[in-house]
Scaffold this motif. Structure first.
Motif, mmCIF file in Angstrom:
data_model
loop_
_atom_site.group_PDB
_atom_site.id
_atom_site.type_symbol
_atom_site.label_atom_id
_atom_site.label_comp_id
_atom_site.label_asym_id
_atom_site.label_seq_id
_atom_site.Cartn_x
_atom_site.Cartn_y
_atom_site.Cartn_z
ATOM 1 N N GLY A 173 -73.765 -44.421 -116.302
ATOM 2 C CA GLY A 173 -74.949 -44.869 -115.584
ATOM 3 C C GLY A 173 -74.887 -46.338 -115.235
ATOM 4 N N LEU A 174 -75.907 -46.770 -114.506
ATOM 5 C CA LEU A 174 -75.998 -48.157 -114.071
ATOM 6 C C LEU A 174 -75.926 -49.133 -115.237
ATOM 7 N N GLU A 175 -76.589 -48.784 -116.357
ATOM 8 C CA GLU A 175 -76.668 -49.708 -117.481
ATOM 9 C C GLU A 175 -75.296 -50.037 -118.076
ATOM 10 N N ASN A 176 -74.316 -49.135 -117.902
ATOM 11 C CA ASN A 176 -72.978 -49.395 -118.421
ATOM 12 C C ASN A 176 -72.343 -50.626 -117.789
ATOM 13 N N PHE A 177 -72.716 -50.900 -116.546
ATOM 14 C CA PHE A 177 -72.099 -52.002 -115.813
ATOM 15 C C PHE A 177 -72.880 -53.304 -115.954
ATOM 16 N N LEU A 178 -74.082 -53.249 -116.526
ATOM 17 C CA LEU A 178 -74.941 -54.422 -116.600
ATOM 18 C C LEU A 178 -75.001 -55.032 -117.992
ATOM 19 N N THR A 179 -74.307 -54.435 -118.944
ATOM 20 C CA THR A 179 -74.307 -54.949 -120.312
ATOM 21 C C THR A 179 -72.963 -55.611 -120.626
ATOM 22 N N ASP A 180 -72.940 -56.422 -121.685
ATOM 23 C CA ASP A 180 -71.719 -57.142 -122.057
ATOM 24 C C ASP A 180 -70.718 -56.268 -122.788
ATOM 25 N N GLY A 181 -71.204 -55.196 -123.394
ATOM 26 C CA GLY A 181 -70.320 -54.317 -124.149
ATOM 27 C C GLY A 181 -70.826 -52.888 -124.131
ATOM 28 N N ASN A 182 -69.901 -51.953 -124.298
ATOM 29 C CA ASN A 182 -70.249 -50.534 -124.357
ATOM 30 C C ASN A 182 -69.604 -49.899 -125.581
ATOM 31 N N ILE A 183 -70.427 -49.301 -126.442
ATOM 32 C CA ILE A 183 -69.938 -48.564 -127.598
ATOM 33 C C ILE A 183 -70.451 -47.136 -127.489
ATOM 34 N N TYR A 184 -69.536 -46.167 -127.588
ATOM 35 C CA TYR A 184 -69.908 -44.762 -127.495
ATOM 36 C C TYR A 184 -69.776 -44.087 -128.862
ATOM 37 N N LEU A 185 -70.759 -43.267 -129.209
ATOM 38 C CA LEU A 185 -70.691 -42.408 -130.381
ATOM 39 C C LEU A 185 -70.508 -40.977 -129.898
ATOM 40 N N ILE A 186 -69.551 -40.298 -130.510
ATOM 41 C CA ILE A 186 -69.143 -38.961 -130.059
ATOM 42 C C ILE A 186 -69.117 -38.029 -131.255
ATOM 43 N N GLN A 187 -69.493 -36.777 -131.062
ATOM 44 C CA GLN A 187 -69.311 -35.771 -132.109
ATOM 45 C C GLN A 187 -68.720 -34.508 -131.502
ATOM 46 N N THR A 188 -67.840 -33.863 -132.258
ATOM 47 C CA THR A 188 -67.229 -32.616 -131.817
ATOM 48 C C THR A 188 -67.431 -31.560 -132.900
ATOM 49 N N PRO A 189 -67.679 -30.311 -132.490
ATOM 50 C CA PRO A 189 -67.929 -29.246 -133.475
ATOM 51 C C PRO A 189 -66.660 -28.812 -134.187
ATOM 52 N N THR A 190 -66.807 -28.441 -135.454
ATOM 53 C CA THR A 190 -65.728 -27.848 -136.236
ATOM 54 C C THR A 190 -66.288 -26.611 -136.932
ATOM 55 N N GLU A 191 -65.445 -25.877 -137.608
ATOM 56 C CA GLU A 191 -65.905 -24.686 -138.318
ATOM 57 C C GLU A 191 -66.881 -25.045 -139.433
ATOM 58 N N SER A 192 -66.750 -26.246 -139.986
ATOM 59 C CA SER A 192 -67.593 -26.647 -141.121
ATOM 60 C C SER A 192 -68.748 -27.573 -140.738
ATOM 61 N N GLY A 193 -68.873 -27.899 -139.443
ATOM 62 C CA GLY A 193 -69.953 -28.796 -139.027
ATOM 63 C C GLY A 193 -69.553 -29.598 -137.802
ATOM 64 N N VAL A 194 -69.533 -30.924 -137.931
ATOM 65 C CA VAL A 194 -69.115 -31.776 -136.820
ATOM 66 C C VAL A 194 -68.232 -32.907 -137.339
ATOM 67 N N ASN A 195 -67.343 -33.364 -136.490
ATOM 68 C CA ASN A 195 -66.622 -34.603 -136.728
ATOM 69 C C ASN A 195 -67.235 -35.682 -135.839
ATOM 70 N N ARG A 196 -67.349 -36.890 -136.376
ATOM 71 C CA ARG A 196 -67.998 -37.986 -135.657
ATOM 72 C C ARG A 196 -66.981 -39.090 -135.355
ATOM 73 N N TYR A 197 -67.158 -39.723 -134.183
ATOM 74 C CA TYR A 197 -66.216 -40.751 -133.731
ATOM 75 C C TYR A 197 -66.962 -41.888 -133.052
ATOM 76 N N ILE A 198 -66.305 -43.040 -133.008
ATOM 77 C CA ILE A 198 -66.847 -44.206 -132.320
ATOM 78 C C ILE A 198 -65.772 -44.799 -131.420
ATOM 79 N N TRP A 199 -66.173 -45.217 -130.234
ATOM 80 C CA TRP A 199 -65.247 -45.798 -129.266
ATOM 81 C C TRP A 199 -65.871 -47.070 -128.699
ATOM 82 N N VAL A 200 -65.241 -48.199 -128.962
ATOM 83 C CA VAL A 200 -65.663 -49.464 -128.349
ATOM 84 C C VAL A 200 -64.898 -49.581 -127.034
ATOM 85 N N ALA A 201 -65.587 -49.274 -125.946
ATOM 86 C CA ALA A 201 -64.916 -49.182 -124.646
ATOM 87 C C ALA A 201 -64.806 -50.523 -123.935
ATOM 88 N N LYS A 202 -65.763 -51.413 -124.186
ATOM 89 C CA LYS A 202 -65.766 -52.706 -123.481
ATOM 90 C C LYS A 202 -66.493 -53.745 -124.306
#
Length: 244
Positions: A173-202
Motif C-alpha cells: 500500500g501507499l504507506e509502505n512508501f511513506l515510512t522510513d522502515g518496513n517490518i513484516y510479520l508472517i505466519q504459515t500453517p503447520t500440522e501442529s499450529g503455525v510457524n511465525r517469521y519476521i522480515w525487516v524489508a527496509k
C-alpha cells in the motif's frame, strides 16, 4: 554516528544493527494474528522498563482496559502502574474517535506531543487511521503530515497496519512508501499450529539483515531467532525451532 532507539526485543535489535534510527517512523505489517500489537506493546514497555524512555500508545481499535489486559497477558504485570505514573500515555479508541473528524483528533494529539517528554510511539492501527480519509491523495497528505509531526517531536514510532495477503509483495500500500522502515510479520500453517517469521524489508539510513527470521511469541512477548535464516517457510520438521 547514527543514534538508535533499541526495541529491547531479543534478536530484533541484532537484525537492525542495534535498533531503529531515532525519530524514524516504521511500518509494522502483517495479516491478523501475526503478533503486530504484541510487538507494539513490547516496544513501549521495553522503552520504559529497560531504557528509561517514556512511550505513547494510540489505539483506534481497543479501549484502555483491553490494552492493559493484552499487556498483562504476555507478562507485563506492571503495565497499569506505568500508565498511572504517566510513564506510558494511552489514547484509546474512546478518546481518538470522540469526534469523527481527523483535524480535531490531530490537533489534540499535537498538543499532547508538544507538552510532554515522550520518546516512543505506537499507532494501532494505521488501517483504522486511514478510514478518516476519502481518497489516496488526502491519505497521503495526512500521513506525511502526521509522520512529520512525530519526527518534529522527537518520537521514534511504530505504525501498525493490517495486511490481507499472507505474503507482503501481494499487498503493498501507499504507506509502505511513506515510512522510513518496513517490518513484516508472517505466519504459515503447520500440522501442529503455525510457524511465525519476521522480515525487516527496509530501513533508511542503516544496514540491516534482510533475511526472513523465525520468531516465537511467549511469556514476555516476541523473541527473534536471528541465527536461523535461510530455510523454507512452508514446512515443519527441519524448519521448527525451540518454542514453535
Amino acid at each position: 554516528m547514527t543514534d538508535l532507539t533499541r526495541t529491547g526485543i531479543e534478536g530484533l535489535d541484532s537484525i537492525l544493527s542495534g535498533g531503529i534510527v531515532d525519530n524514524a517512523t516504521v511500518l509494522i505489517s502483517g495479516n491478523p494474528g501475526t503478533g503486530k500489537s504484541i510487538l507494539g506493546l513490547q516496544y513501549i514497555y521495553n522503552g520504559v522498563t529497560k531504557f528509561d524512555e517514556k512511550g505513547i500508545y494510540l489505539s483506534f481499535e481497543e479501549n484502555a482496559e483491553d490494552i492493559a489486559q493484552a499487556a498483562e497477558s504476555i507478562g507485563f504485570a506492571d503495565w497499569r502502574e506505568l500508565v498511572e505514573d504517566d510513564q506510558i500515555l494511552i489514547y484509546d479508541k474512546q478518546e481518538l474517535l470522540r469526534h469523527n473528524d481527523f483535524n480535531s483528533t490531530l490537533d489534540r494529539l499535537l498538543a499532547a506531543f508538544e507538552e510532554t517528554e515522550y520518546e516512543r510511539l505506537v499507532l494501532d492501527s494505521l488501517t483504522m487511521f486511514e478510514l478518516f480519509f476519502e481518497d489516496e491523495q488526502e491519505k497521503r497528505t495526512y500521513l506525511l503530515k502526521f509522520s512529520d509531526i512525530l519526527k518534529a517531536n522527537g518520537l521514534t514510532s511504530l505504525l501498525i497496519a493490517e495486511q490481507s495477503a499472507v505474503f507482503p509483495e501481494q499487498d503493498i500500500g501507499l504507506e509502505n512508501f511513506l515510512t522510513d522502515g518496513n517490518i513484516y510479520l508472517i505466519q504459515t500453517p503447520t500440522e501442529s499450529g503455525v510457524n511465525r517469521y519476521i522480515w525487516v524489508a527496509k530501513m533508511r539510513k542503516q544496514d540491516i539483515e534482510t533475511d526472513i527470521f523465525p520468531m516465537d511469541i511467549d511469556e514476555g512477548g516476541i523473541t527473534v531467532h536471528e541465527r536461523a535464516a535461510g530455510f523454507s517457510m512452508m514446512g515443519g520438521g527441519n524448519d521448527s525451532f525451540p518454542g514453535e
